[in-house]
Design a protein around this motif. Sequence first.
Motif, mmCIF file in Angstrom:
data_model
loop_
_atom_site.group_PDB
_atom_site.id
_atom_site.type_symbol
_atom_site.label_atom_id
_atom_site.label_comp_id
_atom_site.label_asym_id
_atom_site.label_seq_id
_atom_site.Cartn_x
_atom_site.Cartn_y
_atom_site.Cartn_z
ATOM 1 N N ARG A 1 -15.515 -16.439 -4.589
ATOM 2 C CA ARG A 1 -15.916 -15.023 -4.525
ATOM 3 C C ARG A 1 -15.748 -14.470 -3.107
ATOM 4 N N GLU B 1 -13.274 -11.426 -1.931
ATOM 5 C CA GLU B 1 -13.737 -10.246 -1.188
ATOM 6 C C GLU B 1 -12.901 -10.019 0.063
ATOM 7 N N ARG C 1 -6.101 -5.166 -5.184
ATOM 8 C CA ARG C 1 -7.553 -4.992 -5.258
ATOM 9 C C ARG C 1 -8.026 -4.986 -6.705
ATOM 10 N N ALA D 1 -13.110 -11.277 -9.763
ATOM 11 C CA ALA D 1 -14.457 -11.428 -9.202
ATOM 12 C C ALA D 1 -15.524 -11.100 -10.250
#
Length: 144
Positions: free
Chosen positions: A79, A83, A96, A103
Amino acid sequence: MESWIAVIVAVIAAAASFVAALLASRQALRARKSAEQLDSRAHRIARIDRQSEELREAYLRFATSLGSYAQDGHLGQVRAALEVLAACSGSTEALRGQVIGQAKLLSMSGSQGVRVGVEPSMIREAYMEAQELLADKRQAEATD
């Protein structure tokens, strides 16, 4: 009569000096503008190179975290790597989107106690497209 000739020669010499000074000043301004444009281009290319390197390092971190997830099942590293990958300045909307989707999937699986496999292929494709976009931007800057 000779004094007039001396005055005329002096006036012509002064005018020639003045014109030469103007031309030299104009040429110096052109040279400075040219140098500033080259410097600006070099800075833009360096910025694109930094974005590409940042993205490359973030993707490497993500790929490395996948190995630890496969062995240990720790979601935190994956995770965190996702990010960082999404936050890169060279990241695209497509990248993204893929990162956020993965995610969310990991977050839901972690909260339900179910271990879900991570699917890196869509993220890899979006990453490669982002790198190609940066390479195209760099090429455009270099040839301008």
